[in-house]
Design a protein around this motif. Structure first.
Motif: not given
Lengths: 251, 456
Positions: A93, A115, A141-145, A153, A156, A160
């Motif tokens: 990423g 990403n 691996i993603s993201s809490v975002a 953000n 990004y 995700k």
């Protein structure tokens, strides 16, 4: 650990701090590794490290993952060198600058390509391989975002979120083939790249801790994993705030 | 770039730029003193070079397990992420690794393969570079010597960004200055360490109670041939019982099993109130500990409890409260050792400022490294909670140690005077010459080295 059967583990984005830890752990338990990254020199360092740990082979591949032909070549090489893919971890990423993205369509689309689209490209091909072999684990691996768009953000975050939705569908599709799909959502992680931020308080985890969580989650065939676990509750709160309030916050 | 980075920056603030690093407050294991520093993190050799060249002065910092200000400076370069293995030769047991690798990392990887460290200090949470820079010793010093004894080669980065190799046979003076050199010669990038083959993770331990210090030293004498030995000593006992001890001797066990240590289960989650460690609680702890111990023979213990008893209690340094503590470790020559220890223990027990965790050990002969601590004699390590009354006592102890021709350990030190240091370590002039020759004098300095008069 040596008594467990040897697995073939493919790690994409192997030079990231978390992926390195995962690679080390799989190598320590004597598995065969296939590591992919963009920078040859940096990848050699982690490959060398893994080779000290495992008696099995450590393969490397250099690729720009926004390039479809390079991804195709990578999978050809993987199938050439490995008899099966037992674990696939997608960990690559980039960090886009949200402010710049807002003024520049190219940067925005590149961030989404790096990403989001590149991950989907990889998963589309990998899914068919694992579906055919009727076994294996896919972890991303993603993201809490990606769980709620925020002004700081959302470019990004939307990439995700696309990945997470894709993973849900993939999990549903591959269930009957005995392939497990794990979506990993780390919180604040103490890595060299976050060195400039003051790390105060209990919210920070080390990349080693997160690496350990990833290895265990894959072993237990988990579905969505927050790393560490308490991010589930933090995100529960963040996603529960009504939009008419949320839109006024500067998050 | 890691995914975590993105989230962090985005959630916390979008304005942070990676190029600006805010000064932060750092402390080391003793939580005393603290220092303001600009801390950079190195991931690759190129990062080390970049920061060496772009800063006027700096000092390398690893796991911050030295107790005082050895790794404190206005600019620090953290090398803990420089922690990969480079090569391992299964025939010779030679492991080459980057300098930020910890001894725990090495045990984790190599114990299951049947290899172990030859020399280890009382904690496994130190980096290889830190162990070299302090030339640490273990419970087998009287037989095996210091950590540098198992170091075959060091790769060091100098002030001009060049890499240089040194070993006992190549650039010998740089090797002798770097082993025990407290990071003052350059930044250690990688090292080659000799591991030893093992079939067991266990020790066979004898425990012997000694009524006083004289008896404890006699037991050491009788047990000269035991591979490992150490004693816990009650420094608050007085009179006939002055220096009553529990002596532990061990050798590698016959039990053939390779079992890795477990991660620590107990943790001190926050700083304890400053009053937690007071003369009454410490005296009670010491009395209890001494009376509970029993003479014991051939007890089989795991390396974790033998080598690293304190690693089992994470963050034990917080027991001493926010103001921290000073660990005072000295060595006095074997000749007149009993006399020196008796005087020092009397002084401490009279002051009522003793510590729980007092360790006594007999050390073997000294080595060639310029600032290496051990000399043939007895070493005692004591913890003192920081309070206005300890400084005078420690100065008095310094005088006694110097009078008997002893030394004070640099990696525990937080307060020694320049004069005391230069008297303890006459080879400091050799270190300075080597530093001058390799251009390290201006570049690599810590708050400790400045205090000890090693700044040009």
């Amino acid at each position: 650990m040596k008594t467990l059967p040897t697995k073939n583990v493919v790690i994409i984005g192997a030079t990231s701090a978390i992926a390195k830890q995962v690679a080390k752990k799989y190598a320590d338990s004597n598995n065969q590794l296939y590591l992919v990254a963009r920078n040859q020199e940096q990848l050699n360092i982690i490959a060398q490290d893994c080779q000290v740990r495992t008696d099995q082979g450590v393969n490397t591949f250099i690729a720009d993952l926004t390039d479809r032909t390079q991804i195709n070549k990578m999978f050809e090489d993987i199938q050439d060198k490995l008899s099966s893919i037992d674990v696939l971890l997608v960990a690559h990423g980039t960090l886009p600058d949200q402010k710049n993205c807002e003024q520049d369509v190219d940067q925005t689309l590149r961030a989404i390509a790096e990403n989001g689209l590149s991950v989907i490209n990889i998963l589309t091909i990998a899914a068919n391989i694992l579906e055919k072999q009727k076994s294996g684990n896919i972890a991303v691996i993603s993201s809490v975002a990606g769980m709620r768009g925020r002004q700081s953000n959302y470019v990004y975050g939307c990439a995700k979120s696309m990945v997470s939705t894709f993973l849900q569908g993939l999990r549903n599709r591959l269930h009957k083939s005995g392939v497990y799909v794990t979506d990993i959502k780390p919180g604040f992680v103490d890595t060299p790249m976050t060195a400039h931020i003051e790390k105060k308080g209990a919210l920070w985890a080390s990349s080693e801790q997160v690496g350990q969580i990833i290895v265990e989650s894959i072993q237990k065939n988990k579905q969505t994993v927050y790393a560490p676990f308490f991010w589930r509750y933090i995100m529960l709160i963040i996603t529960s705030v009504p939009e008419f309030i949320f839109k006024k916050l500067s998050l | 770039m890691t995914n975590s980075t993105m989230k962090t920056s985005s959630i916390k603030t979008s304005t942070i730029k990676t190029s600006t690093i805010k000064p932060s407050t750092i402390k080391s294991w003793g939580n005393y003193p603290s220092a303001e520093t600009e801390q950079f993190f190195a991931r690759y050799i190129v990062d080390v070079r970049k920061h060496i060249l772009s800063n006027d002065e700096l000092i390398a910092r690893g796991q911050a397990r030295s107790y005082g200000d050895s790794s404190h400076a206005n600019t620090t370069l953290n090398t803990t992420h420089l922690n990969q293995y480079i090569n391992f030769d299964q025939h010779s047991g030679l492991l080459t690794c980057f300098a930020g690798t910890t001894l725990e990392n090495i045990l984790n990887t190599f114990v299951p393969k049947g290899w172990t460290l030859i020399i280890t200090p009382g904690t496994k949470y130190v980096t290889v570079a830190g162990a070299i820079a302090s030339d640490v010793h273990g419970k087998n010093h009287h037989i095996q010597g210091c950590f540098s004894q198992c170091i075959q080669q060091i790769t060091l980065m100098l002030a001009n960004g060049e890499l240089i190799e040194c070993s006992p046979v190549k650039n010998t003076e740089l090797f002798q200055a770097t082993c025990s050199g407290m990071g003052l010669t350059g930044v250690i990038i990688s090292a080659t360490i000799k591991l030893q083959k093992t079939k067991t993770s266990y020790f066979s331990q004898d425990t012997i109670k000694a009524k006083n210090i004289e008896q404890a030293l006699k037991i050491f004498e009788q047990k000269q041939d035991s591979d490992y030995h150490v004693a816990w000593i009650d420094c608050l006992a007085t009179g006939d019982q002055l220096g009553r001890s529990i002596v532990m001797c061990a050798k590698t066990a016959n039990k053939q099993q390779l079992k890795l240590h477990k991660s620590a289960k107990l943790n001190v989650p926050m700083f304890m109130p400053n009053l937690t460690m007071n003369r009454f609680s410490i005296a009670a702890f010491n009395a209890l500990y001494f009376n509970k111990a029993k003479d014991n023979q051939n007890q089989i213990v795991h390396y974790e409890s033998f080598y690293y008893p304190l690693d089992g209690l994470k963050n034990w340094n917080r027991l001493y409260g926010k103001n921290g503590f000073v660990q005072y470790q000295f060595v006095v020559p074997k000749q007149n050792g009993l006399e020196a220890l008796t005087l020092i223990l009397e002084k401490i027990s009279n002051s009522k400022q003793g510590s729980c965790l007092t360790v006594l050990k007999e050390l073997g002969p000294e080595n060639e490294n310029y600032l290496s601590f051990p000399i043939k004699g007895y070493t005692l390590a004591l913890d003192f909670k920081v309070s206005p009354t300890i400084w005078g006592l420690l100065d008095e102890l310094d005088e006694l140690v110097l009078k008997y021709g002893g030394k004070i350990y640099l990696c525990k030190d937080a307060r020694m005077s320049e004069q005391t240091f230069k008297q303890c370590y006459p080879n400091w002039t050799k270190l300075q010459k080597v530093r001058e020759k390799f251009g390290s004098l201006q570049k690599f300095n810590s708050n400790q080295s400045n205090r000890l008069g090693l700044h040009p």
